[in-house]
Design an enzyme around this catalytic site. Structure first.
Site: not given
Ligand code: NAD
Length: 457
Positions: A211, A245
């Site tokens: 991720e 993010c």
């Protein structure tokens, strides 16, 4: 120094079958939920210390999100664990086919510092739900939150089931991955370190979920509702001081509405954080001096339309809007991961796409438009991990949507059902009765081609 013999004990625990049953897993998940609730106040304090987050933000983006994931998992685990019946083709008649969900085994979860609680706890829920033993390694840069995580983990799980490991990633992670063969590695963090993890895993053929991050564009068409767009962008870009993010990394705004957009963004920043965000209850701080220095250096990369103030002592960087970027601006080289928002005008789609393609496969893309046609065109033209139409970042907070990147922004995904699948192996089983065993399937084959052509196609 990691004692690998302690990690080996996780394999023994896994093999013991202690968490094979749904009841056992649900029991731990419920205990986990109670423990989080009993440490709620400590988590507020810790996240205030590490990142300056207010309680409401902690609930919305950390504890509440983890509890929602727990509740959803507890409710649906029975169905997820059930074998799936699938069809069987003619050549295998009269067999039946099903897919069993097997735990991977002993898995490693490595987390970053920006949402230090949920980014290790949500994967942990998936790993436990799927029946694995876990080594958890949070980021060394969020010590206050880690102290509470450690308390929760050691309170809920036996050390041979979930092992909590601290320390500098560059030292601890290679020790772990080179000393022990994990059955899966789940990593959240930068693409740079992601490559190191992927390389270590590849040498032992260990499957990974990565991720990662990236430069997520936010596109504003002239027909967008500018006021709503500005509100939603300012909210998620400056939440956690931009250290998110899936935050919009930069805004690509149609030149005809650039001034309107800038004014609207500025108005929202003032409405959310006041004239002096350093005093705002709602505004966070930068995690450490290294990140502060990196981000401060970007402030000279263009014209500051709004913001730009900093204070090293409190690691404060004002929510900043930046225009007229220099041609080689560092702020457009890497993911910003902080409260600086470049606003870049475009006249044609091609112009905007050329900018996006300098950073292919972002983790997310956001498009603001009233036109269904434009929405579809942008979604089709920008390969990205995920995204939103007329919104930003909230896709990550819907556990029905798998969260993950593609290419540069990651491999695999998780959240809700997707987490369970990520930490499970889908074992395909064909079962064939013995009462029917036609000889045409066996040698000698000569003369059977016409039958094969009828049955296998
Ligand atoms: P990072 O890569 O520096 O650190 C993440 C983890 O890796 C930490 O636990 C750290 O100890 C470990 N680590 C560091 N160096 C290592 C090495 N050489 N070998 C092995 N492990 C090592 O990332 P970060 O700065 O903590 O996080 C920021 C990045 O994470 C951003 O790019 C952001 O976009 C990304 N991110 C992605 C998601 C997502 O869901 N996709 C979520 C949050 C953050």
């Amino acid at each position: 120094m990691i004692n690998i013999a302690d990690v080996e004990k996780l394999r023994t625990f896994f093999r013991s079958g202690a968490v094979r049953t749904r009841e056992a897993r649900i029991g731990y998940l419920k205990k986990f939920r109670s423990s989080i609730l009993s440490h709620e106040e400590e988590l507020y304090e810790a996240l205030q210390t590490d990142l300056g987050k207010c309680k409401e933000e902690v609930w919305a983006t950390e504890t509440g999100l983890v509890l929602a994931e727990l509740n959803y998992t507890i409710k649906h685990l029975r169905r997820w664990m059930m074998p799936e019946s699938v069809g069987t083709n003619l050549v295998n008649f009269p067999s039946s086919s099903r897919i069993l969900k097997e735990p991977m085994g002993v898995v490693l979860i490595i987390g970053p510092w920006n949402y230090p609680f949920q980014l290790v706890m949500v994967p942990l829920i998936g790993a436990i739900a799927a029946g694995n033993s876990v080594v958890m390694k949070p980021s060394e840069f969020s010590p206050a939150t880690n102290a509470v995580i450690k308390k929760i983990i050691t309170e809920v799980f036996p050390p041979d089931y979930v092992m909590y490991v601290e320390g500098e990633g560059a030292v601890v992670v290679p020790e772990l991955m080179n000393g022990f063969r994990f059955d899966h590695v789940f990593y959240t963090g930068s693409p740079l370190v992601g490559k190191i993890i992927y390389t270590m895993a590849a040498s032992q053929l260990v499957p990974v979920t990565l991720e990662l991050g990236g430069k997520s564009p936010c596109i504003i068409e002239p027909d967008a509702n500018i006021k709503v767009a500005a509100r939603r962008i300012a909210m998620t870009k400056f939440s956690n001081a931009g250290q998110m993010c899936v935050a919009p990394d930069y805004v690509l705004v149609h030149a005809s509405v650039k001034d309107e957009m800038l004014k609207a963004l500025q108005a929202q920043i003032l409405a959310f954080f006041g004239e002096d965000p350093s005093q705002s209850y709602n505004y966070g701080k930068i995690i450490n001096d290294r990140q502060f220095s990196r981000l401060s250096a970007y402030l000279g990369d263009g014209t500051i339309y709004h913001g730009g103030k900093t204070d090293r002592a409190t690691r404060y960087i004002e929510p900043t809007l930046m225009t007229d970027l220099k041609p080689d601006a560092g702020v457009m080289r890497d993911e910003i991961f902080g409260p600086i928002l470049p606003v870049i005008p475009f006249n044609t789609r091609e112009e905007a796409l050329a900018i996006i393609e300098q950073h292919p496969n972002p983790l997310a893309m956001y498009v603001y438009t009233a036109s269904r046609k434009k929405e579809e065109e942008w979604l089709k033209d920008v390969p990205a991990g995920g995204g939103c139409v007329n919104n930003s970042s909230w896709q990550f907070a819907n556990h029905h949507l798998p969260a993950g990147g593609r290419g540069n922004s990651g491999i695999g995904n998780y959240h809700g059902r997707a987490s369970f699948d990520t930490f499970s192996h889908r074992k395909s089983i064909l079962k064939t009765p013995t009462w029917f065993d036609p000889s045409f399937k066996y040698p000698p084959f000569k003369g059977k081609l016409k039958w094969f052509k009828k049955i296998i196609r």
